[in-house]
Structures are given as structure tokens and as C-alpha cells.
Motif scaffolding. Structure first.
Motif, mmCIF file in Angstrom:
data_model
loop_
_atom_site.group_PDB
_atom_site.id
_atom_site.type_symbol
_atom_site.label_atom_id
_atom_site.label_comp_id
_atom_site.label_asym_id
_atom_site.label_seq_id
_atom_site.Cartn_x
_atom_site.Cartn_y
_atom_site.Cartn_z
ATOM 1 N N GLU A 411 -6.419 0.883 7.492
ATOM 2 C CA GLU A 411 -6.001 1.437 6.295
ATOM 3 C C GLU A 411 -4.615 1.746 6.043
ATOM 4 O O GLU A 411 -3.989 1.514 4.804
ATOM 5 C CB GLU A 411 -6.675 2.952 6.206
ATOM 6 C CG GLU A 411 -8.266 2.987 6.274
ATOM 7 C CD GLU A 411 -8.722 2.779 4.941
ATOM 8 O OE1 GLU A 411 -8.666 3.489 4.005
ATOM 9 O OE2 GLU A 411 -9.306 1.565 4.765
ATOM 10 N N MET A 412 -3.858 2.168 7.000
ATOM 11 C CA MET A 412 -2.481 2.087 6.888
ATOM 12 C C MET A 412 -1.712 0.529 6.650
ATOM 13 O O MET A 412 -0.666 0.582 6.078
ATOM 14 C CB MET A 412 -1.708 2.696 8.103
ATOM 15 C CG MET A 412 -1.972 4.158 8.275
ATOM 16 S SD MET A 412 -0.938 4.864 9.610
ATOM 17 C CE MET A 412 -1.860 4.352 11.047
ATOM 18 N N THR A 415 -1.989 0.159 2.970
ATOM 19 C CA THR A 415 -1.289 1.185 2.282
ATOM 20 C C THR A 415 0.259 0.549 2.164
ATOM 21 O O THR A 415 0.771 0.333 1.122
ATOM 22 C CB THR A 415 -1.014 2.411 2.897
ATOM 23 O OG1 THR A 415 -2.206 2.911 2.893
ATOM 24 C CG2 THR A 415 -0.069 3.217 2.426
ATOM 25 N N TYR A 527 -5.121 10.361 9.768
ATOM 26 C CA TYR A 527 -6.429 11.281 9.579
ATOM 27 C C TYR A 527 -7.286 10.201 8.635
ATOM 28 O O TYR A 527 -6.735 9.201 7.992
ATOM 29 C CB TYR A 527 -6.416 12.447 8.657
ATOM 30 C CG TYR A 527 -5.609 12.671 7.438
ATOM 31 C CD1 TYR A 527 -6.103 12.366 6.225
ATOM 32 C CD2 TYR A 527 -4.203 12.697 7.580
ATOM 33 C CE1 TYR A 527 -5.300 12.350 5.088
ATOM 34 C CE2 TYR A 527 -3.278 12.708 6.470
ATOM 35 C CZ TYR A 527 -3.870 12.640 5.189
ATOM 36 O OH TYR A 527 -3.140 12.901 3.993
ATOM 37 N N HIS A 528 -8.662 10.454 8.710
ATOM 38 C CA HIS A 528 -9.529 9.394 8.243
ATOM 39 C C HIS A 528 -9.685 9.517 6.637
ATOM 40 O O HIS A 528 -9.611 8.551 5.919
ATOM 41 C CB HIS A 528 -10.938 9.660 8.785
ATOM 42 C CG HIS A 528 -10.971 9.210 10.250
ATOM 43 N ND1 HIS A 528 -10.804 9.939 11.128
ATOM 44 C CD2 HIS A 528 -11.570 7.979 10.466
ATOM 45 C CE1 HIS A 528 -10.785 9.302 12.116
ATOM 46 N NE2 HIS A 528 -11.471 8.087 12.059
ATOM 47 N N TRP A 529 -9.811 10.598 6.166
ATOM 48 C CA TRP A 529 -10.131 10.735 4.584
ATOM 49 C C TRP A 529 -8.757 10.971 3.716
ATOM 50 O O TRP A 529 -8.217 12.037 4.120
ATOM 51 C CB TRP A 529 -11.119 11.980 4.340
ATOM 52 C CG TRP A 529 -11.583 12.095 3.075
ATOM 53 C CD1 TRP A 529 -11.183 13.259 2.055
ATOM 54 C CD2 TRP A 529 -12.202 11.147 2.221
ATOM 55 N NE1 TRP A 529 -11.786 12.910 1.164
ATOM 56 C CE2 TRP A 529 -12.440 11.681 0.946
ATOM 57 C CE3 TRP A 529 -13.082 9.902 2.415
ATOM 58 C CZ2 TRP A 529 -13.047 11.311 -0.027
ATOM 59 C CZ3 TRP A 529 -13.786 9.283 1.416
ATOM 60 C CH2 TRP A 529 -13.554 9.904 -0.030
ATOM 61 N N HIS A 530 -8.695 10.253 2.862
ATOM 62 C CA HIS A 530 -7.690 10.347 1.902
ATOM 63 C C HIS A 530 -8.162 10.272 0.501
ATOM 64 O O HIS A 530 -7.399 10.038 -0.547
ATOM 65 C CB HIS A 530 -6.717 9.135 2.145
ATOM 66 C CG HIS A 530 -6.045 8.871 3.390
ATOM 67 N ND1 HIS A 530 -6.568 8.367 4.426
ATOM 68 C CD2 HIS A 530 -4.519 9.084 3.870
ATOM 69 C CE1 HIS A 530 -5.637 8.348 5.627
ATOM 70 N NE2 HIS A 530 -4.568 9.027 5.024
ATOM 71 N N ASN A 533 -8.923 6.224 -2.897
ATOM 72 C CA ASN A 533 -7.922 5.807 -3.126
ATOM 73 C C ASN A 533 -7.901 4.201 -3.044
ATOM 74 O O ASN A 533 -9.247 3.703 -2.501
ATOM 75 C CB ASN A 533 -6.755 6.135 -2.248
ATOM 76 C CG ASN A 533 -7.162 5.795 -0.689
ATOM 77 O OD1 ASN A 533 -8.047 5.283 -0.508
ATOM 78 N ND2 ASN A 533 -6.436 6.314 0.260
ATOM 79 N N GLU A 535 -6.921 1.928 -1.043
ATOM 80 C CA GLU A 535 -7.313 1.514 0.194
ATOM 81 C C GLU A 535 -8.945 1.570 0.608
ATOM 82 O O GLU A 535 -9.278 0.571 1.408
ATOM 83 C CB GLU A 535 -6.423 2.332 1.246
ATOM 84 C CG GLU A 535 -4.998 2.026 1.302
ATOM 85 C CD GLU A 535 -4.214 2.951 0.459
ATOM 86 O OE1 GLU A 535 -4.809 3.340 -0.542
ATOM 87 O OE2 GLU A 535 -3.286 3.087 0.462
#
Length: 807
Positions: A411-412, A415, A527-530, A533, A535
Motif C-alpha cells: 500500500e505504501m 502511495t 496501520y491498515h485502514w486509511h 483512498n 491505494e
């Protein structure tokens, strides 16, 4: 020396005693004696982890090695080197434990070789990541190439193992030579080999015209070692190594050496457009190429090999994207452009955990079924439930599925790729939109090969008739190491911030120095939940399209794309190797004629060309006879005799007469030495000439009569021209040196020896002091060469060849 100096040396020291232990305790697996070494080193290195929110203290200790060349064994421990050192020793401990149960303790199994190579590699990798001096890094770097090729070719009776070992050695060592050239250019620009000092002189390097050549040469070394396109082709063939080697070298350590070098030198090159574009572009293309190639593989280790290539490209591209952070301010310890570096560091750890466990699992499957071919496997979920569980965790993490650690770093990664489209430097606005597209497409193929690994191996119909062994669950000894790594996948997935300020933040500070105020740290909160978004939507798209491609596998598995497993770039390598061999054979046929005359001709022509060119190029030809000493009449007589004897040798038809003339020349030279007050040289010359003349007379007495040979005019003319050329060049060199010594008077080197022979070495015989002390290493190597020749002579004397056998 500090304790840290021995961290890299202990494995080498231990390797010396492995053969003794192996032969003394044959009934005990040698691995049990090795296991404490990486474990103790790992525990010791853990003590350097920061225990609070305070920044990690950097440790630097130096021991002079070759001070005159600015080469020092300097240990430099910061967040980046500590991260890699912990990976090397931590994964190394688990690999040794795994090897004990994987490689049987048989009489015909050379375990002593295996563990010597493994310890060599471990020590060399620790040396690479803990050294501050570029030359010391290069020495350790090449030892990793050598030891890894030995490990890859451990089962040398297999042709594929030998091929893979040779391939990895050729590509990585060639890249190492290029890297050494880049290091040399850095020294030319900065006057130091110390990385910490080079980083401080970054502005000087950027302003130098050697900046681009140095950068490209260093990246060649990093790209070849970390299997970046197009140098990645050695990695799949390296899978012929025993599985513990693959789990260690090709998932957590050796292939990360190039990653380490790029990260370490990011403060030097990172703020420049060339660095950004080269690393990001090659990294993303390697990511895409590796993921697509992995889909075509039928061997489980082949899938993991190309998967490793792809994941290395991912980390490399993140380092490239993150280098743009040097152009932006960090506010409250965070920046949208530092997230790429954060993702690179985090995924470095994640990849080591899930890929290491998967390599071990593939080894278990091969060990317990006798095959790694997915076309023969299937239905192992109920037969090997523990193996399936570990595989599920590792594959899900590699595919980027929650709640495992691979999902967080993936995920990063998305991003970082999306943030790259907003970068307003390096002209990223022109092609920056391609970055997230490539990242997403590669992730789709990553998901596909993950599904292929999982479902083709553990689900479907079991096919015992295609297996070499009756499938069964592995013993617990084989499962311990992958269980530990699989557990870390889960722990780092649920509690990623355990690494936030102990591992990730210190490493980020080492890669991006100067962006924070003193005492400040990067903000790391994983952390898991953003929320909903982009991603998350990209991840959902990866799962949807990846599942769609996998479920429609029958439609594309008969295509030429899928059927061709071998990377097409291997053809270029193979043809290039064949061409290289043919070319070298042609050159060898020209040079190695078997005639001593030809060899002398080659050497003398080369001498004439090189020395003549340098004399002309540097405008060094000068003749000044005004300062020559008075020549006594008897000197003319000696010189005339020497010339007459020399000119007479080619015209003598009898061997005995030729030998006597050669002896006369030697004795006349000895007489010249005596006249010029060099009695030791004169004595040596007399002894050597006497022995040579006597031996020649004894040998040639038993040879048949010399037949009169007829030579073509071209042969005589070429000999004449070469002789004249050598004499002319040497004479001009001597006269020019004499002229320049009087035109620019400098203190001769002999004055230094006269003044310091007794003061520094305690000897009154200057010649002995020069040979034993001032040139001690040179003399030692000469003695070593003579010792090797002596051993060769002894072997030839003792060797008794049977009739018709070649020696």
C-alpha cells in the motif's frame, strides 16, 4: 580493534576450523557447530537497537590497513547498516538450522565445503554493510560473489549447478569491476574513500564532470548484484543451489547488497535527476519484467526466482522515487515524498520474512515429494497441513493481501507511486503518470503467480504417480525456520509499529540525512485502514483482475508466451559467451605459437610501442651530455668487448661457442658492476653466469649437432628492427632520465633509504633492509611464487605416469 570489527571477521575465523571439526566429529552434523555463530552475532547486534524515541547513535571505529592509500578497516554502524546486519545474522541463524535437517549428513556429502562457503559469505556480507571505506567494501563485495558462486555450484556434479555458478560469478564480478572504477572516480573527486566523508563532500561531487561516469559505474555494480534488468538473468539459474542457499542468498542477503549500496550512496547522488530517473525506471521495469516472467514458470523455485527479481525492482524503484525528498521540506517529521523510503525500508524487512519462508517451504516440498514441478504437484493441503499454512501466510503477504505485512508495504508502494505524479522537479510531470500504472500492472501479475503457487501446489487432484516420493508432512526440524519467519509475517502485519522507531526510522535517517533538525525523527505510523483512498481501490483492482486472469488460465497457458519459460535475454548471454570463447581462442592461437622467439617479439614490440608513445606524448625526449662523468679509456675497452661479443652471438653456428660468448657477455656485465662500485651485484652476476654456463655446457653436450637453419629475409629483418627498436627506446629513456634529473634536480630515492634504513628498520645493510622491510610484501610474494613453483616441481617428480597417460 573494537568488538564491531570482529563481527565480520568471526565467520572467516570460524571457517578455518570447519574442516577440522568436520573430520573430527563426522557423526555429528557440522551445522550444529556453526549455529551459535550467527545467533550470537544477532543477539550482540540487537543490543545496538535504540530503546527509546531518541535517535540511534552512530558508531564509527577505524583501524589503519594501508594508510598511504587511505584504506582503513573502518566499521560504521548506523540504522541502515544495523538493519542489514540483523537480516544477515538473523536469517543466517534460521538458514543454518534449516540446513541441518535439509542436507543429510552422508559420507559423500561435503558438508565442510558447504559451511565454509556459507561462513565466507556471511562474513563478506557483514563486511559490506558494516564498512565505511569503499575499497574495503569492494574487497568484501567480491568475496560475496566468489562465495555465492561456490554455494551455487555446491552440487558440482550437476551441469546446471556449474552453469549457474559460472553465470552468477561472471555477471556480478564484472559489475564489481565497474563499481571499483566508480569508487576510484569518487576518490579522484573527493580525495577520500570514506563514505561518511564523501557524503559531506556531496556538493563537490555534483559539480565535478566525473559525477555521471562515477554514478553509472557504481550503479552497474549495484544492478548486477541486485539482479536488475537486464542483469537479472543470473538469478533464476542460481536456483540450482541447495534450497538453504536460495533462502539465504537470494531472498535476504546477497541480492540486497545492491539495494544497500544504492541506499548508502543516496545522500551523495540522490538529489540529482539522473539518479532519480535511472533507478526509478530500471526498478519499475525490473518489477514488471520479473512479475510477468514469474507467471510463465513451472518450477516453484523458478517462480520464486523471478518473484525475487520483481520484488528487488520494487525496492529499487522506491529508493529512486524517495530520492526526490531532498528537494522538499520535512514538516513534523514527515513528507509525502519520504513515504517511498519508508516503504523501501519496511518492504526490505517484509520481503526477507515472507520470501525466506517460501523458499524454505519450496525446499520442504521438494524434499518430501521429490519434485518442484507444479504440473506434477497438487492436493498437498491435506497431506502437508503445516506446510500449507505457512505457505498460505507467505504467499498472501507476497500478493499484498491484508492483514499481513506485505499488504502494508505494498500500500505504501502505491502511495509512493501516486505521489510521484505530483513531483515538480526532474521533469517528472512528463512521464510520471506511468509510474503508478506500471506499479499496478506488475502487482496484478504478482497476484497471479501467487495464486498459481498456492492453488497448483496445494489444491486440486493429488497425483502420487508423478511424484518421486510418497508425499508426507516434513519433520519438525525442517519446519522450525519457516514457522519462525511465517510468524514474523503475521506479527509485523498486526503490529508493524514494533519496527517504527527501532528499525525503520534509524534506517531512514541514514538514507536521508540532513532533512531533519538535530534530535528530530521521521514520523512513522503504519496501520491498515486509511479509508477509501486510491491505494485501496488499486488493491481491489489487483485482486479482481488477478483472479480473473488466474481463473482463465486455460485460455493463455497454451500460448507461446507461457510455454517459453526461459528468459529471452539468456540467448544474448549464451551467444555472447560463445563469441567471447571463440574470440579468445582466435587471439590465443595468434599469440601462443609455442615458439619462444614469438613470445619475445610480442613483449618487445609492446615495450617499443608503449615506451615510445609515452616519450613522444609527454615530450620527454631530451639529451644533455654536458653533465656526464668522465669516461676512462678502459671503459671504452670493456664496452667495445661487450658490443663485439653481443654482435657475434647471432653469427655463431656452434652451440658451445654461442654458450661461451653468452658467458663472456655476463662476465663483462659483472665487470661493469664492479667498476660502478656495486660489488654485491657483481658477485651475484658472476655466480649466476658461472652456474648458467656450466649447466648449459652439460646439457648441450648431450644434444644432437645443430642443423644449419635457413631463415627468410622477412624473419631476419623483423628481428633486426625489433632489436634496434628496443635498444633505441631504452637508450633514449636512459638519456632523457639523465637530462631531466639535472634540469629538475630532486632528491633521489636512495637518499631516503640511506637516511632511514637504520632509523626505521635497525639495519646497516641497506640492500637487505630494502628487501626485507621496505619491500617486505613484494619479497614475501616472490618467496610465495618460488614456493608454489617448488611444490609443482615436487609433484612432477613424484608423479608416476602410466604408459600412454598424459601428465
Amino acid at each position: 580493534m573494537s568488538t564491531l570489527h570482529f563481527v565480520a571477521l568471526i565467520p572467516f575465523i570460524a571457517a578455518i576450523f570447519i574442516p577440522l571439526v568436520y573430520h573430527k566429529f563426522r557423526h555429528i552434523h557440522t551445522g550444529w557447530f556453526i549455529l551459535p555463530i550467527p545467533l550470537v552475532l544477532f543477539v550482540y547486534l540487537i543490543s545496538y537497537l535504540p530503546t527509546s524515541d531518541a535517535p540511534m547513535a552512530t558508531v564509527k571505529n577505524s583501524v589503519p590497513w594501508v594508510p598511504s592509500l587511505d584504506i582503513h578497516y573502518t566499521v560504521f554502524l548506523d540504522g541502515l547498516s544495523l538493519l542489514f546486519a540483523l537480516l544477515i545474522t538473523g536469517i543466517g541463524t534460521l538458514v543454518v538450522l534449516y540446513s541441518i535437517y535439509y542436507i543429510a549428513n552422508k559420507k559423500d556429502e561435503p558438508l565442510n565445503n558447504f559451511y565454509v562457503y556459507l561462513l565466507m559469505f556471511m562474513g563478506a556480507m557483514l563486511g559490506v554493510v558494516l564498512s565505511d571505506n569503499l575499497i574495503v567494501i569492494y574487497v568484501f563485495w567480491e568475496v560475496t560473489s566468489l562465495s555465492s558462486s561456490l554455494l551455487i555450484g555446491y552440487w558440482f556434479h550437476k551441469e546446471k549447478s556449474r552453469y549457474g555458478a559460472q553465470k552468477s560469478l561472471l555477471i556480478t564480478v564484472t559489475g564489481g569491476f565497474a563499481m571499483l572504477s566508480g569508487f576510484t572516480l569518487l576518490y579522484v573527486m573527493t580525495g577520500t574513500f570514506s563514505i561518511s566523508e564523501i557524503i559531506a563532500l556531496g556538493d563537490v561531487i555534483v559539480a565535478s564532470p566525473l559525477f555521471i561516469p562515477a554514478m553509472i559505474l557504481i550503479l552497474l555494480g549495484a544492478f548486477t548484484k541486485s539482479a536488475q534488468f537486464p542483469f537479472h538473468i543470473w538469478l533464476p539459474d542460481a536456483m540450482e543451489a541447495p534450497t538453504p542457499v536460495s533462502a539465504y542468498l537470494h531472498s535476504a542477503t546477497m541480492v540486497k547488497a545492491g539495494i544497500y549500496l544504492v541506499a548508502r550512496l543516496t545522500p551523495v547522488f540522490g538529489g540529482q535527476a539522473e539518479w532519480f530517473w535511472i533507478i526509478t525506471s530500471f526498478g519499475l521495469f525490473t518489477l514488471l519484467w520479473g512479475s510477468i516472467s514469474a507467471v510463465r514458470q513451472k518450477d516453484l523455485k523458478g517462480i520464486l526466482a523471478f518473484s525475487t527479481v520483481s520484488q528487488l525492482g520494487l525496492i529499487m524503484s522506491l529508493l529512486g522515487l524517495g530520492s526526490a525528498a531532498f528537494h522538499y521540506d520535512v514538516v513534523d517529521g514527515q513528507s509525502v515524498y519520504t513515504v517511498a523510503i519508508l516503504a523501501a525500508v519496511f518492504h526490505l524487512v517484509n520481503h526477507a520474512t515472507f520470501k525466506g519462508s517460501l523458499f524454505m517451504i519450496v525446499g520442504i516440498i521438494d524434499h518430501e515429494t521429490g519434485t518442484r514441478d507444479i504440473r506434477k504437484l497438487g492436493g498437498l493441503m491435506s497431506i502437508m497441513p503445516i506446510t500449507f499454512t505457512i505457505s498460505l501466510i507467505g504467499i498472501a503477504s507476497m500478493a499484498g493481501l491484508p492483514p499481513f505485512n506485505g499488504f502494508l508495504s505494498k500500500e505504501m508502494f502505491f502511495t509512493g507511486a501516486l505521489n510521484s505524479t505530483t513531483i515538480d522537479v526532474f521533469n517528472v510531470q512528463t512521464l510520471g503518470f506511468i509510474f503508478p500504472i506500471v506499479a499496478w500492472v506488475a502487482s496484478v501479475f504478482t497476484f497471479v503467480y501467487c495464486m498459481i503457487m498456492l492453488f497448483r501446489t496445494f489444491t486440486g487432484k493429488h497425483q502420487p504417480e508423478k511424484l518421486e516420493k510418497e508425499a508426507h508432512e516434513a519433520p519438525m526440524g525442517l519446519l522450525i525456520s519457516p514457522i519462525v519467519l511465517g510468524s514474523l509475517v503475521v506479527v509485523f502485519g498486526f503490529f508493524p509499529n514494533l519496527l517504527a522507531y527501532t528499525i525503520i526510522n534509524p534506517a531512514m535517517q541514514a538514507i536521508l540525512p540532513g532533512l531533519l533538525e538535530p534530535g528530530e525523527q521521521f514520523y512513522v505510523n503504519i496501520y491498515h485502514w486509511h479509508g477509501l483512498n486510491p491505494e485501496l481501490f488499486m488493491t481491489m483492482g489487483v485482486i479482481f483482475f488477478g483472479a480473473f486472469i488466474f481463473l482463465n488460465a486455460r485460455k493463455w497457458q497454451e500460448t507461446a508466451f507461457y510455454l517459453k519459460e526461459r528468459d529471452p535475454l539468456n540467448t544474448i548471454y549464451d551467444n555472447g559467451l560463445v563469441g567471447l570463447i571463440k574470440g579468445s581462442t582466435a587471439v590465443n592461437d595468434v599469440q601462443m605459437t609455442g615458439r619462444l622467439r614469438d613470445y619475445f617479439s610480442f613483449m618487445f614490440v609492446f615495450l617499443i610501442l608503449i615506451m615510445g608513445y609515452m616519450l613522444w606524448k609527454t615530450n620527454a625526449i631530451a639529451i644533455d651530455l654536458a653533465n656526464t662523468a668522465h669516461i676512462s679509456p678502459y671503459m671504452y675497452l670493456i664496452s667495445l668487448s661487450l658490443v663485439i661479443a653481443t654482435l657475434a652471438v647471432p653469427f655463431v653456428a656452434k652451440r658451445i661457442s654461442a654458450i661461451i660468448l653468452v658467458g663472456v657477455i655476463g662476465f663483462l656485465i659483472a665487470l661493469l658492476f664492479a667498476v660502478f662500485r656495486a660489488p654485491d651485484l657483481a658477485l651475484t652476476q658472476l655466480l649466476v653466469e658461472t652456474v648458467i654456463v656450466v649447466l648449459f655446457l652439460l646439457v648441450f653436450y648431450h644434444l644432437p649437432e645443430l642443423k644449419k637453419e635457413s631463415f627468410k629475409p622477412a624473419f631476419r629483418i623483423s628481428n633486426f628492427l625489433i632489436s634496434i627498436g628496443v635498444g633505441l627506446v631504452v637508450t633514449l629513456t636512459a638519456l632523457s632520465a639523465h637530462a631531466f634529473s639535472h634540469e629538475n634536480p630532486i632528491s633521489p630515492i636512495s637518499d631516503y633509504f640511506v637516511e632511514n634504513a637504520y632509523a626505521l628498520a635497525g639495519g646497516q645493510n641497506i640492500v637487505n633492509v630494502i628487501l626485507v622491510d621496505f619491500r617486505g610484501l613484494d619479497t614475501l610474494l616472490e618467496v610465495l611464487v618460488l614456493g608454489i613453483v617448488g611444490l609443482g616441481v615436487v609433484v612432477l617428480i613424484k608423479y608416476k605416469a602410466t604408459k600412454g597417460e598424459d601428465i
